[in-house]
Design a protein around this motif. Structure first.
Motif, PDB file in Angstrom:
ATOM      1  N   TRP A  92       0.856  -1.189   0.000  1.00 48.98           N
ATOM      2  CA  TRP A  92       0.000   0.000   0.000  1.00 48.98           C
ATOM      3  C   TRP A  92       0.884   1.228   0.000  1.00 48.98           C
ATOM      4  O   TRP A  92       1.840   1.328   0.785  1.00 48.98           O
ATOM      5  CB  TRP A  92      -0.901   0.023   1.228  1.00 48.98           C
ATOM      6  CG  TRP A  92      -1.625   1.345   1.405  1.00 48.98           C
ATOM      7  CD1 TRP A  92      -2.478   1.929   0.528  1.00 48.98           C
ATOM      8  CD2 TRP A  92      -1.554   2.215   2.548  1.00 48.98           C
ATOM      9  NE1 TRP A  92      -2.948   3.126   1.025  1.00 48.98           N
ATOM     10  CE2 TRP A  92      -2.401   3.325   2.263  1.00 48.98           C
ATOM     11  CE3 TRP A  92      -0.887   2.181   3.760  1.00 48.98           C
ATOM     12  CZ2 TRP A  92      -2.575   4.375   3.171  1.00 48.98           C
ATOM     13  CZ3 TRP A  92      -1.057   3.223   4.656  1.00 48.98           C
ATOM     14  CH2 TRP A  92      -1.896   4.301   4.368  1.00 48.98           C
ATOM     15  N   LEU A  93       0.578   2.190  -0.887  1.00 49.35           N
ATOM     16  CA  LEU A  93       1.318   3.444  -0.954  1.00 49.35           C
ATOM     17  C   LEU A  93       0.394   4.565  -0.515  1.00 49.35           C
ATOM     18  O   LEU A  93      -0.601   4.869  -1.183  1.00 49.35           O
ATOM     19  CB  LEU A  93       1.810   3.713  -2.384  1.00 49.35           C
ATOM     20  CG  LEU A  93       2.964   2.851  -2.898  1.00 49.35           C
ATOM     21  CD1 LEU A  93       2.488   1.441  -3.250  1.00 49.35           C
ATOM     22  CD2 LEU A  93       3.567   3.487  -4.150  1.00 49.35           C
ATOM     23  N   ASP A 290      -3.036  -5.833  11.389  1.00 47.38           N
ATOM     24  CA  ASP A 290      -3.445  -5.776   9.989  1.00 47.38           C
ATOM     25  C   ASP A 290      -2.994  -4.448   9.398  1.00 47.38           C
ATOM     26  O   ASP A 290      -2.282  -3.665  10.048  1.00 47.38           O
ATOM     27  CB  ASP A 290      -4.951  -5.972   9.851  1.00 47.38           C
ATOM     28  CG  ASP A 290      -5.755  -4.964  10.671  1.00 47.38           C
ATOM     29  OD1 ASP A 290      -5.173  -3.930  11.099  1.00 47.38           O
ATOM     30  OD2 ASP A 290      -6.964  -5.176  10.867  1.00 47.38           O
ATOM     31  N   ILE A 291      -3.410  -4.183   8.179  1.00 48.96           N
ATOM     32  CA  ILE A 291      -2.964  -2.971   7.493  1.00 48.96           C
ATOM     33  C   ILE A 291      -3.392  -1.714   8.240  1.00 48.96           C
ATOM     34  O   ILE A 291      -2.662  -0.709   8.254  1.00 48.96           O
ATOM     35  CB  ILE A 291      -3.473  -2.954   6.027  1.00 48.96           C
ATOM     36  CG1 ILE A 291      -2.869  -1.762   5.258  1.00 48.96           C
ATOM     37  CG2 ILE A 291      -4.986  -2.937   5.979  1.00 48.96           C
ATOM     38  CD1 ILE A 291      -1.382  -1.790   5.093  1.00 48.96           C
ATOM     39  N   ASP A 292      -4.555  -1.762   8.902  1.00 50.59           N
ATOM     40  CA  ASP A 292      -5.026  -0.581   9.624  1.00 50.59           C
ATOM     41  C   ASP A 292      -4.152  -0.294  10.845  1.00 50.59           C
ATOM     42  O   ASP A 292      -3.759   0.852  11.081  1.00 50.59           O
ATOM     43  CB  ASP A 292      -6.484  -0.768  10.058  1.00 50.59           C
ATOM     44  CG  ASP A 292      -7.442  -0.796   8.878  1.00 50.59           C
ATOM     45  OD1 ASP A 292      -7.223  -0.012   7.927  1.00 50.59           O
ATOM     46  OD2 ASP A 292      -8.387  -1.599   8.906  1.00 50.59           O
ATOM     47  N   SER A 293      -3.850  -1.315  11.620  1.00 53.26           N
ATOM     48  CA  SER A 293      -3.042  -1.093  12.823  1.00 53.26           C
ATOM     49  C   SER A 293      -1.600  -0.743  12.466  1.00 53.26           C
ATOM     50  O   SER A 293      -0.953   0.056  13.151  1.00 53.26           O
ATOM     51  CB  SER A 293      -3.082  -2.323  13.737  1.00 53.26           C
ATOM     52  OG  SER A 293      -2.564  -3.464  13.080  1.00 53.26           O
ATOM     53  N   ALA A 305       5.083  12.715   4.712  1.00 51.15           N
ATOM     54  CA  ALA A 305       5.094  12.707   3.250  1.00 51.15           C
ATOM     55  C   ALA A 305       4.393  11.436   2.769  1.00 51.15           C
ATOM     56  O   ALA A 305       3.386  11.018   3.325  1.00 51.15           O
ATOM     57  CB  ALA A 305       6.522  12.815   2.717  1.00 51.15           C
ATOM     58  N   ARG A 306       4.913  10.802   1.735  1.00 48.45           N
ATOM     59  CA  ARG A 306       4.358   9.538   1.290  1.00 48.45           C
ATOM     60  C   ARG A 306       5.197   8.410   1.865  1.00 48.45           C
ATOM     61  O   ARG A 306       6.421   8.523   1.976  1.00 48.45           O
ATOM     62  CB  ARG A 306       4.356   9.443  -0.241  1.00 48.45           C
ATOM     63  CG  ARG A 306       3.688   8.166  -0.747  1.00 48.45           C
ATOM     64  CD  ARG A 306       3.661   8.100  -2.249  1.00 48.45           C
ATOM     65  NE  ARG A 306       4.970   7.832  -2.818  1.00 48.45           N
ATOM     66  CZ  ARG A 306       5.158   7.306  -4.025  1.00 48.45           C
ATOM     67  NH1 ARG A 306       4.129   7.014  -4.779  1.00 48.45           N
ATOM     68  NH2 ARG A 306       6.375   7.108  -4.490  1.00 48.45           N
ATOM     69  N   TYR A 307       4.558   7.331   2.248  1.00 46.15           N
ATOM     70  CA  TYR A 307       5.286   6.137   2.647  1.00 46.15           C
ATOM     71  C   TYR A 307       4.538   4.931   2.131  1.00 46.15           C
ATOM     72  O   TYR A 307       3.443   5.028   1.588  1.00 46.15           O
ATOM     73  CB  TYR A 307       5.483   6.073   4.168  1.00 46.15           C
ATOM     74  CG  TYR A 307       4.208   5.983   4.973  1.00 46.15           C
ATOM     75  CD1 TYR A 307       3.595   4.761   5.234  1.00 46.15           C
ATOM     76  CD2 TYR A 307       3.630   7.129   5.513  1.00 46.15           C
ATOM     77  CE1 TYR A 307       2.441   4.674   5.991  1.00 46.15           C
ATOM     78  CE2 TYR A 307       2.467   7.061   6.266  1.00 46.15           C
ATOM     79  CZ  TYR A 307       1.877   5.838   6.505  1.00 46.15           C
ATOM     80  OH  TYR A 307       0.727   5.758   7.239  1.00 46.15           O
ATOM     81  N   ARG A 308       5.141   3.766   2.265  1.00 40.23           N
ATOM     82  CA  ARG A 308       4.551   2.534   1.737  1.00 40.23           C
ATOM     83  C   ARG A 308       4.623   1.443   2.787  1.00 40.23           C
ATOM     84  O   ARG A 308       5.545   1.414   3.608  1.00 40.23           O
ATOM     85  CB  ARG A 308       5.264   2.121   0.452  1.00 40.23           C
ATOM     86  CG  ARG A 308       6.761   1.992   0.583  1.00 40.23           C
ATOM     87  CD  ARG A 308       7.460   1.881  -0.769  1.00 40.23           C
ATOM     88  NE  ARG A 308       7.363   3.115  -1.529  1.00 40.23           N
ATOM     89  CZ  ARG A 308       7.248   3.179  -2.845  1.00 40.23           C
ATOM     90  NH1 ARG A 308       7.218   2.072  -3.568  1.00 40.23           N
ATOM     91  NH2 ARG A 308       7.164   4.331  -3.469  1.00 40.23           N
ATOM     92  N   ILE A 309       3.661   0.552   2.758  1.00 39.07           N
ATOM     93  CA  ILE A 309       3.641  -0.595   3.672  1.00 39.07           C
ATOM     94  C   ILE A 309       3.545  -1.866   2.835  1.00 39.07           C
ATOM     95  O   ILE A 309       2.572  -2.059   2.092  1.00 39.07           O
ATOM     96  CB  ILE A 309       2.462  -0.531   4.658  1.00 39.07           C
ATOM     97  CG1 ILE A 309       2.577   0.724   5.543  1.00 39.07           C
ATOM     98  CG2 ILE A 309       2.435  -1.782   5.534  1.00 39.07           C
ATOM     99  CD1 ILE A 309       1.410   0.889   6.510  1.00 39.07           C
ATOM    100  N   ALA A 310       4.547  -2.721   2.957  1.00 35.44           N
ATOM    101  CA  ALA A 310       4.560  -3.999   2.246  1.00 35.44           C
ATOM    102  C   ALA A 310       3.954  -5.073   3.142  1.00 35.44           C
ATOM    103  O   ALA A 310       4.275  -5.169   4.334  1.00 35.44           O
ATOM    104  CB  ALA A 310       5.986  -4.370   1.863  1.00 35.44           C
ATOM    105  N   ILE A 321       7.321  -1.032   6.784  1.00 39.53           N
ATOM    106  CA  ILE A 321       6.976   0.371   6.543  1.00 39.53           C
ATOM    107  C   ILE A 321       8.234   1.049   6.021  1.00 39.53           C
ATOM    108  O   ILE A 321       9.299   0.965   6.636  1.00 39.53           O
ATOM    109  CB  ILE A 321       6.513   1.068   7.842  1.00 39.53           C
ATOM    110  CG1 ILE A 321       5.475   0.217   8.575  1.00 39.53           C
ATOM    111  CG2 ILE A 321       5.971   2.458   7.534  1.00 39.53           C
ATOM    112  CD1 ILE A 321       5.183   0.709   9.987  1.00 39.53           C
ATOM    113  N   ASN A 322       8.111   1.723   4.887  1.00 42.89           N
ATOM    114  CA  ASN A 322       9.302   2.287   4.262  1.00 42.89           C
ATOM    115  C   ASN A 322       9.012   3.652   3.659  1.00 42.89           C
ATOM    116  O   ASN A 322       7.989   3.839   2.999  1.00 42.89           O
ATOM    117  CB  ASN A 322       9.820   1.329   3.180  1.00 42.89           C
ATOM    118  CG  ASN A 322      10.981   1.908   2.393  1.00 42.89           C
ATOM    119  OD1 ASN A 322      10.832   2.215   1.219  1.00 42.89           O
ATOM    120  ND2 ASN A 322      12.126   2.065   3.024  1.00 42.89           N
ATOM    121  N   GLN A 323       9.900   4.588   3.919  1.00 46.01           N
ATOM    122  CA  GLN A 323       9.882   5.890   3.247  1.00 46.01           C
ATOM    123  C   GLN A 323      11.268   6.111   2.684  1.00 46.01           C
ATOM    124  O   GLN A 323      12.245   6.147   3.423  1.00 46.01           O
ATOM    125  CB  GLN A 323       9.518   7.004   4.221  1.00 46.01           C
ATOM    126  CG  GLN A 323       9.451   8.384   3.566  1.00 46.01           C
ATOM    127  CD  GLN A 323       8.976   9.449   4.537  1.00 46.01           C
ATOM    128  OE1 GLN A 323       7.854   9.387   5.042  1.00 46.01           O
ATOM    129  NE2 GLN A 323       9.827  10.425   4.811  1.00 46.01           N
TER     130      GLN A 323
END
Length: 468
Positions: A92-93, A290-293, A305-310, A321-323
């Motif tokens: 998710w981005l 889960d993705i929400d927590s 800013a923007r980050y992503r969760i794999a 979690i990566n930025q």
């Protein structure tokens, strides 16, 4: 590929060394010009496609309602999955701002797609095959000429020889019969080849520092110098994660094909593994992991800013979690950060920030997004100047070489003459040995060319006429 008139060169010892440096500059340029031109053109293409259109949907916007309340990330994810039944979630981005879409990467039958979701309605705004656009076409050429490993090796050789061009070009430029100020200002009163020469020399010296930075950061991704030498010794040590179980996989396993999505300093570092009581408790106690927590965790620990969760990829996989500025998440490389979360307990297993990288890792964390033109508009403008300068240097080198050729020499390379009695050869060999040790593929190529030049070309009259 610089050119100078032989009539301007005396037969003194320094001038004979000058001729030798010119010959090395000529041969390096002969090989490098098509590659540098290709890299400059594809590099600009990537920068401008990324700046105006984006790579992973970061430029797609939506209408923000009067009372904006975003759906939960899990609801948005369900909408993305519904667009392609039977698919699984990969990443998710998060959008950069209130009017940005949420983007989900999903996998289906061995392929990966991107789905842009309106975070307020759950509607699908756009979807596309991942890494199949114009940016990625240019990236494929820029990375390995669309040839895979052979292309990677050719570009590594070209980058190493381009460093030889910079070294020899700086020696050829170095002011001998004029002041430094005069040497730094092109003489626009000249005409013909002399005008091409003064522009080539001055633009080359101004752009050389930036070009050297681009070459080093680009070579850091190559298979030999980057993967086997520099990156292998500069990666983040997983041993810093005390009492955390480690996976057999490295961060590179999260890359999509040949495309590098992970920070340079982490690619060869082992991933932590889920399934233990290790780590620091961070997700809400009693809440499902889960993705929400995990998204709530990211917000609470300062991701901006923007980050992503794999998503976890296996039973021992982790939430990541990566930025990363290299991935166009932000314009500040010092904010780069990677956090791994146990998929069962919600505990943070690893938290790596810019400050944790080695010196080489920090240099690459800044150097790579600078190379890619991602640190603001000024970076895009500067890189455009560098790319255009490289194209001009390549064209002007060919033009000067052609203008210097005597009439009737259509089948002759007409390289600069080899001095018969070269002084200071030991210093030259030490320099070439240093290049060979620092950049093995370029060094092997350079030594091979020099061996052919001295052992074959000079001893066969037909070849001596063709190359002399």
């Amino acid at each position: 590929m610089s050119t100078y008139s032989r009539d301007d060169i005396s037969t003194s010892a320094p001038s004979r060394f000058y001729l030798a440096a010119w010959r090395w500059h000529f041969y390096a340029g002969l090989f490098v010009i098509p590659f540098l031109t290709t890299l400059a053109v594809t590099g600009m293409m990537m920068m401008y496609v990324g700046y105006f259109d984006g790579r992973d949907g970061e430029k797609i916007t939506v209408q923000v309602p009067e009372n904006p309340v975003a759906l939960s990330v899990s609801d948005q994810a369900e909408a993305a999955l519904a667009s392609q039944p039977g698919s699984t979630l990969v990443e998710w981005l998060k959008g950069r701002s209130e009017n940005s879409v949420s983007v989900f990467r999903i996998a289906h039958d061995g392929t990966q797609s991107m789905v842009a979701i309106d975070p307020y309605t759950g509607g699908i705004i756009e979807s596309w095959d991942r890494r199949q656009g114009w940016y990625d076409f240019a990236d494929g050429i820029h990375s390995d000429l669309l040839l895979g490993t052979p292309g990677d090796r050719l570009l590594e050789i070209a980058a190493g020889l381009a460093i030889v061009l910079i070294i020899t070009g700086t020696y050829l430029w170095w002011p001998r019969n004029m002041s430094l100020i005069q040497a730094l200002v092109p003489d626009l009163r000249r005409r013909g080849r002399a005008l091409w020469k003064t522009l080539h020399v001055n633009i080359g010296i101004y752009v050389s520092v930036f070009l050297l930075a681009f070459l080093i950061t680009g070579m850091a991704w190559t298979g030999i110098w980057g993967g086997k030498i520099v990156q292998a010794w500069s990666t983040f040590p997983a041993e810093k994660w005390d009492n955390v179980p480690l996976s057999d996989e490295t961060h590179a396993s999260m890359d999509h094909g040949a495309v590098s999505d992970q920070p340079w300093a982490l690619e060869q570092t082992q991933m932590p593994a889920s399934g233990s009581e290790a780590g620091v408790a961070r997700t809400a106690l009693g809440a499902p992991v889960d993705i929400d927590s995990v998204a709530a965790l990211a917000a609470s620990i300062g991701f901006n800013a923007r980050y992503r969760i794999a998503y976890p990829r296996s039973e021992t996989g982790v939430w990541t979690i990566n930025q990363d500025t290299m991935s166009a998440d932000a314009e500040d490389p010092f904010s780069d950060r990677t956090v791994h979360v146990d998929q069962y307990t919600g505990k943070v297993l690893a938290n790596v920030a810019f400050a944790d990288y080695s010196v080489a890792g920090k240099a690459m964390a800044v150097g790579i997004p600078f190379h890619m033109g991602l640190i603001g508009l000024w970076n895009l403008v500067l890189n455009t100047f560098v790319c255009m300068s490289v194209i001009f240097l390549s064209i002007s080198g060919v033009v000067m070489w052609w203008m210097r050729r005597p009439k009737g020499a259509a089948l002759r390379v007409f390289a600069p003459k080899t001095p018969d009695d070269l002084p200071h050869w030991r210093g030259a060999m030490i320099l070439m040995l240093a290049v060979s040790l620092a950049f093995p593929l370029a060094g092997i190529t350079l030594l091979g060319v020099l061996a052919l030049d001295y052992l074959v070309v000079k001893r066969i009259p037909a070849l001596r006429r063709a190359f002399g």
